[in-house]
Design a protein around this motif. Structure first.
Motif, PDB file in Angstrom:
ATOM      1  N   THR A 161       0.842  -1.201   0.000  1.00 22.87           N
ATOM      2  CA  THR A 161       0.000   0.000   0.000  1.00 22.87           C
ATOM      3  C   THR A 161       0.876   1.250   0.000  1.00 22.87           C
ATOM      4  N   LEU A 162       1.921   1.217   0.823  1.00 27.66           N
ATOM      5  CA  LEU A 162       2.820   2.366   0.913  1.00 27.66           C
ATOM      6  C   LEU A 162       3.506   2.629  -0.430  1.00 27.66           C
ATOM      7  N   ASN A 163       4.016   1.565  -1.047  1.00 29.73           N
ATOM      8  CA  ASN A 163       4.689   1.734  -2.336  1.00 29.73           C
ATOM      9  C   ASN A 163       3.755   2.286  -3.401  1.00 29.73           C
ATOM     10  N   GLN A 164       2.517   1.786  -3.390  1.00 28.90           N
ATOM     11  CA  GLN A 164       1.536   2.291  -4.353  1.00 28.90           C
ATOM     12  C   GLN A 164       1.291   3.778  -4.120  1.00 28.90           C
ATOM     13  N   LYS A 165       1.147   4.115  -2.838  1.00 31.56           N
ATOM     14  CA  LYS A 165       0.850   5.507  -2.504  1.00 31.56           C
ATOM     15  C   LYS A 165       1.999   6.417  -2.945  1.00 31.56           C
ATOM     16  N   LEU A 166       3.228   6.013  -2.640  1.00 35.66           N
ATOM     17  CA  LEU A 166       4.390   6.824  -3.022  1.00 35.66           C
ATOM     18  C   LEU A 166       4.525   6.893  -4.542  1.00 35.66           C
ATOM     19  N   ALA A 167       4.242   5.776  -5.212  1.00 31.50           N
ATOM     20  CA  ALA A 167       4.332   5.763  -6.676  1.00 31.50           C
ATOM     21  C   ALA A 167       3.285   6.708  -7.263  1.00 31.50           C
ATOM     22  N   THR A 168       2.059   6.633  -6.733  1.00 35.05           N
ATOM     23  CA  THR A 168       0.997   7.517  -7.213  1.00 35.05           C
ATOM     24  C   THR A 168       1.392   8.966  -7.007  1.00 35.05           C
ATOM     25  N   LEU A 169       1.947   9.258  -5.825  1.00 31.09           N
ATOM     26  CA  LEU A 169       2.315  10.641  -5.526  1.00 31.09           C
ATOM     27  C   LEU A 169       3.413  11.127  -6.466  1.00 31.09           C
ATOM     28  N   SER A 170       4.459  10.315  -6.657  1.00 31.61           N
ATOM     29  CA  SER A 170       5.557  10.817  -7.489  1.00 31.61           C
ATOM     30  C   SER A 170       5.144  10.823  -8.958  1.00 31.61           C
ATOM     31  N   HIS A 171       4.330   9.820  -9.348  1.00 29.81           N
ATOM     32  CA  HIS A 171       3.855   9.791 -10.727  1.00 29.81           C
ATOM     33  C   HIS A 171       2.952  11.003 -10.961  1.00 29.81           C
ATOM     34  N   GLY A 172       2.115  11.294  -9.962  1.00 32.08           N
ATOM     35  CA  GLY A 172       1.220  12.445 -10.066  1.00 32.08           C
ATOM     36  C   GLY A 172       1.999  13.732 -10.191  1.00 32.08           C
ATOM     37  N   GLN A 173       3.103  13.810  -9.445  1.00 37.05           N
ATOM     38  CA  GLN A 173       3.904  15.031  -9.503  1.00 37.05           C
ATOM     39  C   GLN A 173       4.481  15.216 -10.899  1.00 37.05           C
ATOM     40  N   GLU A 174       4.912  14.086 -11.507  1.00 31.60           N
ATOM     41  CA  GLU A 174       5.436  14.210 -12.866  1.00 31.60           C
ATOM     42  C   GLU A 174       4.296  14.507 -13.830  1.00 31.60           C
ATOM     43  N   GLY A 175       3.137  13.923 -13.526  1.00 32.84           N
ATOM     44  CA  GLY A 175       1.996  14.065 -14.430  1.00 32.84           C
ATOM     45  C   GLY A 175       1.403  15.458 -14.424  1.00 32.84           C
ATOM     46  N   ILE A 176       1.609  16.187 -13.354  1.00 33.81           N
ATOM     47  CA  ILE A 176       1.112  17.556 -13.309  1.00 33.81           C
ATOM     48  C   ILE A 176       1.824  18.317 -14.412  1.00 33.81           C
ATOM     49  N   VAL A 177       1.037  18.943 -15.287  1.00 28.37           N
ATOM     50  CA  VAL A 177       1.674  19.677 -16.369  1.00 28.37           C
ATOM     51  C   VAL A 177       2.641  20.669 -15.746  1.00 28.37           C
ATOM     52  N   LYS A 178       3.856  20.654 -16.213  1.00 24.23           N
ATOM     53  CA  LYS A 178       4.833  21.606 -15.670  1.00 24.23           C
ATOM     54  C   LYS A 178       4.354  23.017 -15.988  1.00 24.23           C
ATOM     55  N   ILE A 179       4.408  23.861 -14.994  1.00 18.69           N
ATOM     56  CA  ILE A 179       4.000  25.240 -15.214  1.00 18.69           C
ATOM     57  C   ILE A 179       5.013  25.911 -16.137  1.00 18.69           C
ATOM     58  N   SER A 180       4.542  26.505 -17.221  1.00 16.46           N
ATOM     59  CA  SER A 180       5.484  27.187 -18.112  1.00 16.46           C
ATOM     60  C   SER A 180       5.814  28.528 -17.508  1.00 16.46           C
ATOM     61  N   ALA A 181       7.076  28.730 -17.243  1.00 23.24           N
ATOM     62  CA  ALA A 181       7.471  30.048 -16.759  1.00 23.24           C
ATOM     63  C   ALA A 181       7.863  30.872 -17.968  1.00 23.24           C
ATOM     64  N   ALA A 182       7.858  30.244 -19.150  1.00 26.65           N
ATOM     65  CA  ALA A 182       8.300  30.925 -20.369  1.00 26.65           C
ATOM     66  C   ALA A 182       7.541  32.230 -20.511  1.00 26.65           C
ATOM     67  N   VAL A 183       8.285  33.304 -20.576  1.00 23.32           N
ATOM     68  CA  VAL A 183       7.660  34.610 -20.597  1.00 23.32           C
ATOM     69  C   VAL A 183       7.630  35.108 -22.027  1.00 23.32           C
ATOM     70  N   SER A 184       6.511  35.699 -22.394  1.00 21.79           N
ATOM     71  CA  SER A 184       6.363  36.038 -23.804  1.00 21.79           C
ATOM     72  C   SER A 184       6.075  37.511 -23.990  1.00 21.79           C
TER      73      SER A 184
END
Length: 475
Positions: A161-184
Motif C-alpha cells: 500500500t505504501l509503495n503504491q501511494k508513493l508511486a501515485t504521488l511521485s507519478h502524479g507530480q510528474e503528471g502535473i503539467v509543468k508550469i510554463s514560466a516561459a515569458v512572452s
C-alpha cells in the motif's frame, strides 16, 4: 504594489492564533511526565511524549494524539530517529530480545504496533521515502512475526500500500503539467497585427462554468500532493536544545507546497495577461466579464484559491488602470466578489464564507458539496503566525503541546479537504492551456496595458517609453 500575487511574507494584517497559553488558571495534573489541564495534554518532555506514542499490550494512543505528535515532533527530532526510538522502546518493554518470546503477550501487542505503523505510513507517506524508515519498520515486524504468521502478511500489505501511494504521488507530480514560466513579452509586438499569434482563453473555453470546474480540477490535483508535514517543515528553525543542526538540514521538504503557491501566482498573471492582450476595448471588457463569471462560479463551488487568484489578477495595476475598458464592464458582480475576499478584519468575510463551505462539506451528500479549497496563502500565513506567536518549548524545556494541538487542528482540516475526489469531468485541453499559455512578466503587462490605453501622466509616459525600448527594441 496593490493586489500583487501572494508570497510567504508576513504582513501586519494578521494576528497570531487566538489563544494565549497564559489564561489558564485551572489545575494541572501530571501523569508520567505529561502535564494535563482540564483533561487536555498541554506540555511534556520529548521523552514523555515519545513514551505516550508507544502502544503496549493494553494501551493504544488516541488517533488525534498520534497525528498531532507525528506532525509536530519533526521540529525536534527527525522521523527516522523517532521511529528508531519507538522501536527500541518496544523491544525493551515487550522483551523482544529474549531468546524465548512470550507469544501470548506479543499477540496482544502485535496488532497495536502494526496499527501504529499503518497510521504513520498512511498519514505521512513521504517520511517513508527514506530507506532507514523502511528498515526500522521491517525490523520491528520481523521481531514479532515468529509469534503469528498473519504478521508477515500484514507487513507485505502495508509495504505494498505504501509503495503504491508513493508511486501515485511521485507519478502524479510528474503528471502535473509543468508550469510554463516561459515569458512572452514579445507577444506585445504582435498585438497590433491581426491574426493573433496567441490563442486566447475564450477560444479554448468560452463557458465560465466549465472553466471554473477545470480550475477546481487543477487545484484538487495539486492539493492532493501536499503532505501535512510540509506545513511544519516550511517553518523549521534550529531547535534550541539541539545547537548542532536544524532538523531536515539536508533539504527543506516543501516542494509541493511551493509548487502550489507558484500555481496561484501563475493564475494571477494569466488572468492579467488575457485581459491586457486584446487590441480592442470591447474584447478586453468581454474577457473581464468572463473572468468575473468564472470567479463567481469558483465561489459557488467552494474553490476560494482560484477565486482569490482571479481577483488578484484583476486588481494588478496594469489591469486596474484600464479605465476605458472597465467603463464598459458591468462591475456590480465584481464588487460583490471583491467584498467577499476583502482583507479587512483579518479577512473576516472570507473566513465566514470558508466556515460556511466547511460546514456544508461535513453534511454533504455528494462530492460536489464536499469541495473546500481554501485561499492557500492565508492558510500558510495563519500557520506561520501560530508558529511564530507561540514558543515550541516552554522555559522548563517541555514541548508546548497546546500549540501543536492547535496546529494539528488547522492542518487536519486541510487534510480532509484535500482528499475530496473532483466530481467534474476533466478537459485535458483546457487544463493544458491553463498551465502552458504564455504569460507576461510585470513589465510585459504594463507595456501591453499602455499599448491598449495610453499613459495618463508623465510617470506612465516615461515607463512606457523605456519598456518600448527594452521589450520591443523601439525608440
Amino acid at each position: 504594489q496593490e493586489g500583487m500575487p501572494q508570497t510567504l511574507s508576513s504582513t501586519s494584517m494578521f494576528t497570531p492564533c487566538g489563544f494565549s497559553p497564559h489564561l489558564h488558571t485551572s489545575k494541572e495534573d501530571e501523569q508520567g511526565g505529561l502535564i494535563f489541564q482540564d483533561g487536555n495534554l498541554t506540555s511534556a518532555s520529548l521523552d514523555a511524549l515519545i513514551q505516550h506514542l508507544i502502544p503496549t499490550t493494553d494501551y493504544y494512543p488516541e488517533k488525534a494524539y498520534i497525528f498531532t505528535f507525528l506532525l509536530s515532533s519533526r521540529l525536534f527530532i527527525e522521523p527516522h530517529e523517532l521511529l528508531s526510538r519507538v522501536c527500541h522502546k518496544c523491544i525493551e518493554q515487550q522483551r523482544l530480545d529474549d531468546p524465548v518470546l512470550d507469544k501470548a503477550r506479543i499477540r496482544k501487542f502485535g496488532p497495536k504496533i502494526l496499527q501504529l505503523l499503518t497510521e504513520w505510513t498512511e498519514t505521512f507517506p513521504y517520511d517513508f521515502q527514506e530507506e532507514r524508515m523502511i528498515g526500522h519498520l521491517k525490523d520491528m515486524i520481523h521481531r514479532i512475526a515468529p509469534c503469528d504468521e498473519a504478521y508477515w502478511k500484514k507487513m507485505n500489505q502495508l509495504l505494498q500500500t505504501l509503495n503504491q501511494k508513493l508511486a501515485t504521488l511521485s507519478h502524479g507530480q510528474e503528471g502535473i503539467v509543468k508550469i510554463s514560466a516561459a515569458v512572452s513579452d514579445k507577444l506585445v509586438a504582435f498585438k497590433s497585427k491581426p491574426p493573433s499569434i496567441q490563442r486566447e482563453i475564450l477560444s479554448v473555453c468560452s463557458d465560465p462554468y466549465t472553466l471554473a470546474q477545470q480550475l477546481t480540477h487543477v487545484e484538487l490535483e495539486r492539493l492532493s500532493h501536499i503532505g501535512p508535514e510540509e506545513f511544519v517543515q516550511a517553518f523549521v528553525h534550529k531547535d534550541p536544545l539541539d545547537g548542532t543542526k536544524t532538523c531536515f538540514s539536508e533539504q527543506k521538504k516543501t516542494s509541493n507546497l511551493e509548487a502550489y503557491v507558484k500555481w496561484f501566482n501563475r493564475l494571477c498573471y494569466l488572468v492579467a495577461t488575457e485581459i491586457c492582450m486584446p487590441a480592442k476595448k470591447k474584447q478586453r471588457a468581454q474577457v473581464i466579464e468572463f473572468f468575473i463569471d468564472v470567479a463567481r462560479e469558483c465561489f459557488n463551488i467552494g474553490n476560494f484559491n482560484s477565486l482569490m487568484a482571479i481577483i488578484s489578477g484583476m486588481n494588478m495595476s496594469p489591469v486596474s488602470r484600464l479605465k476605458k475598458t472597465w467603463s464598459k464592464v458591468k462591475t456590480a458582480k465584481f464588487f460583490i466578489l471583491e467584498h467577499q475576499m476583502d482583507p479587512t478584519g483579518n479577512f473576516y468575510n472570507y473566513r465566514t464564507a470558508l466556515r460556511g463551505a466547511a460546514h456544508r462539506s461535513l453534511t454533504a451528500h455528494s462530492n460536489r458539496e464536499k469541495i473546500v479549497i481554501p485561499f492557500f496563502s492565508l492558510l500558510i500565513k495563519d500557520i506561520y503566525f501560530l508558529n511564530e506567536g507561540c514558543a515550541n518549548r516552554l522555559p522548563n524545556g517541555h514541548v508546548n503541546f497546546e500549540k501543536f494541538l492547535e496546529l494539528a487542528k488547522q492542518v487536519g482540516e486541510f487534510i480532509t479537504w484535500k482528499q475530496v475526489e473532483c466530481p467534474f469531468e476533466q478537459d485535458p485541453n483546457i487544463i493544458h492551456y491553463l498551465h502552458t499559455a504564455p504569460i507576461f512578466t510585470e513589465d510585459g503587462l504594463y507595456l501591453a496595458s499602455y499599448e491598449s490605453e495610453s499613459p495618463e501622466n508623465q510617470t506612465e509616459k516615461d515607463r512606457w517609453k523605456s519598456l518600448r525600448s527594452t521589450i520591443l527594441g523601439k525608440t
